[in-house]
Structure formats: structure tokens, C-alpha cells
Design an enzyme around this catalytic site. Structure first.
Site, PDB file in Angstrom:
ATOM      1  N   HIS A 213       0.798  -1.228   0.000  1.00 50.44           N
ATOM      2  CA  HIS A 213       0.000   0.000   0.000  1.00 50.44           C
ATOM      3  C   HIS A 213       0.829   1.276   0.000  1.00 50.44           C
ATOM      4  O   HIS A 213       0.299   2.371  -0.102  1.00 50.44           O
ATOM      5  CB  HIS A 213      -0.955   0.028   1.202  1.00 50.44           C
ATOM      6  CG  HIS A 213      -0.253   0.311   2.505  1.00 50.44           C
ATOM      7  ND1 HIS A 213       0.534  -0.614   3.127  1.00 50.44           N
ATOM      8  CD2 HIS A 213      -0.213   1.414   3.265  1.00 50.44           C
ATOM      9  CE1 HIS A 213       1.029  -0.088   4.237  1.00 50.44           C
ATOM     10  NE2 HIS A 213       0.597   1.144   4.347  1.00 50.44           N
TER      11      HIS A 213
HETATM   12  C1  UD1 Z   1      -2.073   5.266   6.371  1.00 51.99           C
HETATM   13  C2  UD1 Z   1      -0.745   5.657   7.010  1.00 51.99           C
HETATM   14  C3  UD1 Z   1       0.245   4.520   6.816  1.00 51.99           C
HETATM   15  C4  UD1 Z   1      -0.303   3.204   7.304  1.00 51.99           C
HETATM   16  C5  UD1 Z   1      -1.617   2.935   6.600  1.00 51.99           C
HETATM   17  C6  UD1 Z   1      -2.240   1.635   7.037  1.00 51.99           C
HETATM   18  C7  UD1 Z   1      -0.146   8.051   6.928  1.00 51.99           C
HETATM   19  C8  UD1 Z   1       0.747   9.030   6.284  1.00 51.99           C
HETATM   20  N1  UD1 Z   1      -0.170   6.836   6.362  1.00 51.99           N
HETATM   21  O1  UD1 Z   1      -1.837   5.163   4.969  1.00 51.99           O
HETATM   22  O2  UD1 Z   1       1.425   4.819   7.564  1.00 51.99           O
HETATM   23  O3  UD1 Z   1       0.617   2.168   7.026  1.00 51.99           O
HETATM   24  O4  UD1 Z   1      -2.499   4.028   6.906  1.00 51.99           O
HETATM   25  O5  UD1 Z   1      -3.369   1.306   6.270  1.00 51.99           O
HETATM   26  O6  UD1 Z   1      -0.801   8.375   7.899  1.00 51.99           O
HETATM   27  N2  UD1 Z   1      -9.222   5.280   2.194  1.00 51.99           N
HETATM   28  C9  UD1 Z   1     -10.398   4.606   2.142  1.00 51.99           C
HETATM   29  N3  UD1 Z   1     -11.040   4.331   3.318  1.00 51.99           N
HETATM   30  C10 UD1 Z   1     -10.529   4.710   4.528  1.00 51.99           C
HETATM   31  C11 UD1 Z   1      -9.317   5.407   4.564  1.00 51.99           C
HETATM   32  C12 UD1 Z   1      -8.663   5.678   3.378  1.00 51.99           C
HETATM   33  O7  UD1 Z   1     -10.907   4.256   1.093  1.00 51.99           O
HETATM   34  O8  UD1 Z   1     -11.150   4.378   5.558  1.00 51.99           O
HETATM   35  C13 UD1 Z   1      -8.517   5.572   0.922  1.00 51.99           C
HETATM   36  C14 UD1 Z   1      -8.735   6.972   0.463  1.00 51.99           C
HETATM   37  O9  UD1 Z   1      -8.784   6.982  -0.916  1.00 51.99           O
HETATM   38  C15 UD1 Z   1      -7.478   7.687   0.937  1.00 51.99           C
HETATM   39  C16 UD1 Z   1      -6.433   6.587   0.776  1.00 51.99           C
HETATM   40  O10 UD1 Z   1      -7.131   5.376   1.110  1.00 51.99           O
HETATM   41  O11 UD1 Z   1      -7.180   8.822   0.205  1.00 51.99           O
HETATM   42  C17 UD1 Z   1      -5.259   6.748   1.671  1.00 51.99           C
HETATM   43  O12 UD1 Z   1      -5.667   6.844   3.049  1.00 51.99           O
HETATM   44  P1  UD1 Z   1      -4.726   7.602   4.113  1.00 51.99           P
HETATM   45  O13 UD1 Z   1      -5.266   7.486   5.469  1.00 51.99           O
HETATM   46  O14 UD1 Z   1      -4.416   8.968   3.610  1.00 51.99           O
HETATM   47  O15 UD1 Z   1      -3.351   6.808   4.015  1.00 51.99           O
HETATM   48  P2  UD1 Z   1      -3.051   5.244   3.936  1.00 51.99           P
HETATM   49  O16 UD1 Z   1      -2.457   4.988   2.591  1.00 51.99           O
HETATM   50  O17 UD1 Z   1      -4.179   4.401   4.393  1.00 51.99           O
END
Ligand code: UD1
Length: 371
Positions: A213
Site C-alpha cells: 500500500h
Molecule cells: C495510512 C498511514 C500509513 C499506514 C496505513 C495503514 C499516513 C501518512 N499513512 O496510509 O502509515 O501504514 O495508513 O493502512 O498516515 N481510504 C479509504 N477508506 C478509509 C481510509 C482511506 O478508502 O477508511 C482511501 C482513500 O482513498 C485515501 C487513501 O485510502 O485517500 C489513503 O488513506 P490515508 O489514510 O491517507 O493513508 P493510507 O495509505 O491508508
């Protein structure tokens, strides 16, 4: 006597397995009030709710509902909303004595910053880890969090060295071990009872598990495609279970890689899984391929070979102990390491000290009794 009021922050999936054992360890202390605050960085059922249920965590007392956004937007929302919570607690005459943050996600850093600006002390669980790669958003979060937290609770000796090198006073540092492993040890018996393998038609020791991811692996087609090519090839001789993070799912579609994945018979694609189902899978796998930080640690304790799809790691003990091999995004190296696991020549390492399932108890003692 007034209770010790602790604001315990979670935001994203990996925070939940780190906070759960701590809340459990604080439970018996009648003079502590632990208030659980969920920033809402992760909000999907699969990335959040399921974990509360399975990890037997109390529901959050406060939710900030920050949701997705750019790093700046997400950070700014947590800053603003968590500051509001701290100010309101003060106004009601029930100020927080300390904020507890875990891990390295945006919510960790933002909550720390909001608290430090209001002079509320912050304890950081999993302090001191450094990948020395500032292109990684988590590295920035770690550096900022540790710079302004005043109690640094460390999971592995390299973390202590890093913090000393950065000039942190010795009285701020405690080597307490790894809370993620507390959850793993607590949950393993339950996970082993799950029928996840049977449902997927898998046999113990005869499949691989993959998670990817990190933006550095999944955001560019020319990086993601060769990694997936290797995994698809391997899936012909070893079934591969791939629970796909929403970010990765989106990229696979966008880069036109879905068809290749779908047509690979041995490739079992799923939504992100619950903690128990996932542990059922990882604990009985032949090999794990991942870019997750936590999974490098979990596989270390489980004794399952971990091929880490990153050029570096903030968890060097896993490499030092020989439980993880860094393959970067080098598809050739991934392929040859997978081959050595399959032909039985891959050498597996051993588990570090203090990854014993008791880290949260040690932290609770530090927080409440100061030792
Ligand atoms: C975040 C953490 C990462 C961790 C990961 C575990 C940061 C910088 N990154 O990354 O360290 O390893 O979580 O999963 O804090 N999204 C959904 N549903 C949700 C949340 C997110 O669909 O409930 C999608 C959205 O499109 C979002 C993308 O995932 O833009 C990324 O989510 P985000 O929380 O920004 O970062 P992660 O890649 O999940």
C-alpha cells in the site's frame, strides 16, 4: 484525588492494534481515566470498525471525523479538531494530564503537535524508529512526533540509539518492547480458530500472503506492474492471498492491471481483512511479501519469512535478526527470494527480546507509576 486523565489517540488501522493492549493494561488502574479519541483518518468498516470489534476495544469516546485528504489537509483537520477537544476539556475543568500517541501516521503527528502547543505532555509509543528516508511520509511524522513528545516509549534498541543521537535526554527514554506483539500473542489462539483458510481453500504452509500500500510501490505503474508480474507468476505454483488496500485497488484499476490479476488462477484477491482473519492467514503462511511496517514485526514473531518490498526499514531489528529481507521494488530480487523460500534454502531468523506480549503492562507502569 483526581484521576490521571489520558487522551489516547487512534487514527488509522495500525494504530488500533497498538492502542488495544494499552487500554487493556490501563484498565486495572482505578486512578486512571483513559479517553479514547479516533481522528477518523480511516473510516471504512474494513479499516476501522472491524478492528474495534475483534480487538475488543471500547468504542471511541470522541471521534473527529477528519476523513481522507492530502497530508496537509488531514493533518490540519486533526490539529484543529483535537485542539478543540483539549481546550474544551480545560474549559470544563477536566484537563488532560497527558496525550498518548502510537505509531507514525498523520494522526499521530498532528495530535502531538496540537497537544505540545497547549503544553500537554505527550507519550509516543513506538518512538525512535527511523528509516532515514524522508521521502516517506511516516518518517516525517516520526521525526516531528519524537521532537516534541516528552516520553518516548521505544520498541527496539535501534530506536534508543536514534533518539540519543538526536539529543533526547535519557530521562525521556524507555525501552519497553513492542505493543503490536502484545496484540498478536493475545489474539493468536482466537485467530487459529477462524475458518479463513478452509473458506479460501488453502492448506497451512502452502500459500503466500501479500500486502502492498505504500505510495512508493503502488503509485507508479512502472513500479507496481513488475511486482505484480512476479506475484502472478509465483501464484502458479503457490497460491497467493492478496488483501488489497483501497489505494492499491484504485491504482490497479487505473493502470489497467486488473485483468492480469483476475486471470491468475492462484491469485486470491480480497478486500482488506479483519485482524483475526488476517492473522489466521499470516500465522500459517509459507511466505509474506509486504511493504507494511507492522507485518515485518508480526512475521518476525510468527517465524514466517518476510520479503519486505522496501529499500529500507525503520525496523532494522527484523533484518538484523534475519526475519525480514529487504527486496526494495526490485522484481528480480523478489523473484529470487521467493524461489529460495519455495526450494527450502531461505534461512529464517529469531525473535528479539522484549517482544514478549508484556510491553503494554510495562508502558502502563511507566505512565502511572513513572517507572
Ligand atoms: C495510512 C498511514 C500509513 C499506514 C496505513 C495503514 C499516513 C501518512 N499513512 O496510509 O502509515 O501504514 O495508513 O493502512 O498516515 N481510504 C479509504 N477508506 C478509509 C481510509 C482511506 O478508502 O477508511 C482511501 C482513500 O482513498 C485515501 C487513501 O485510502 O485517500 C489513503 O488513506 P490515508 O489514510 O491517507 O493513508 P493510507 O495509505 O491508508
Amino acid at each position: 484525588m483526581a484521576k490521571l486523565r489520558l487522551a489516547c489517540i487512534v487514527g488509522a488501522r495500525p494504530n488500533l492494534m497498538k492502542m488495544a493492549p494499552l487500554l487493556r493494561a490501563l484498565g486495572p488502574y482505578s486512578d486512571v481515566e483513559a479517553v479514547l479519541i479516533h481522528t477518523g483518518q480511516h473510516y471504512d468498516k474494513n479499516l476501522s470498525d472491524v478492528f474495534f470489534e475483534q480487538l475488543e476495544m471500547p468504542r471511541p469516546d470522541v471521534t473527529l471525523e477528519v476523513g481522507s485528504g492530502s497530508h496537509a489537509v488531514q493533518t490540519a483537520r486533526v490539529l484543529e479538531r483535537f485542539e478543540g477537544v483539549l481546550v474544551e476539556a480545560d474549559r470544563q475543568g477536566r484537563p488532560f494530564d497527558r496525550v498518548i500517541v502510537v505509531g507514525d501516521v498523520n494522526s499521530t503527528m498532528a495530535a502531538t503537535l496540537a497537544a505540545a502547543k497547549l503544553n500537554v505532555p505527550v507519550a509516543h509509543v513506538e518512538a525512535g524508529l527511523r528509516s532515514f528516508d524522508r521521502t516517506m511520509p511516516e518518517e516525517i511524522n516520526r521525526i516531528v512526533t519524537d521532537a516534541i513528545a516528552d516520553l518516548l516509549l521505544v520498541s527496539e534498541p535501534a530506536g534508543m540509539e536514534n533518539l540519543r543521537r538526536e539529543g533526547h535526554p535519557e530521562e525521556h527514554l524507555r525501552l519497553v518492547g513492542n505493543v503490536m506483539i502484545d496484540t498478536l500473542k493475545f489474539m493468536l489462539p482466537k485467530a487459529r480458530q477462524c475458518d479463513t483458510l478452509a473458506k479460501m481453500g488453502l492448506e497451512p504452509g502452502k500459500y503466500g500472503v501479500v500486502t502492498l500500500h505504500r505510495p512508493s510501490n503502488v503509485d507508479a505503474a512502472e513500479t507496481l506492474r513488475p511486482i505484480l508480474d512476479v506475484l502472478v507468476d509465483v501464484s502458479e505454483s503457490l497460491p497467493v492471498v492478496f488483501p488489497i488496500h483501497p489505494r492499491t485497488q484504485e491504482r490497479i484499476k487505473r493502470f489497467g492491471l486488473a485483468e492480469k490479476m483476475d486471470s491468475a488462477g492462484g491469485m486470491i484477491q480480497t478486500e482488506p481483512l479483519g485482524y483475526l482473519e488476517f492473522l489466521a492467514l499470516t500465522s500459517q503462511a509459507k511466505v509474506i511479501v509486504t511493504d507494511s511496517g507492522g507485518l515485518q514485526e508480526e512475521s518476525t514473531v510468527l517465524g514466517i519469512p518476510c520479503l519486505t518490498a522496501r529499500p529500507n526499514t525503520e525496523r532494522p531489528i527484523t533484518v538484523g535478526q534475519g526475519t525480514s529481507t529487504l527486496v526494495g521494488n526490485d522484481a528480480g530480487k523478489l523473484r529470487s527470494c521467493l524461489a529460495s523460500v519455495l526450494d527450502g534454502t531461505y534461512k529464517q531468523g529469531t525473535c528479539p527480546e522484549l517482544w514478549d506480549g508484556q510491553a503494554a503492562e510495562r508502558i502502563a507502569r511507566v505512565l502511572v507509576e513513572g517507572s
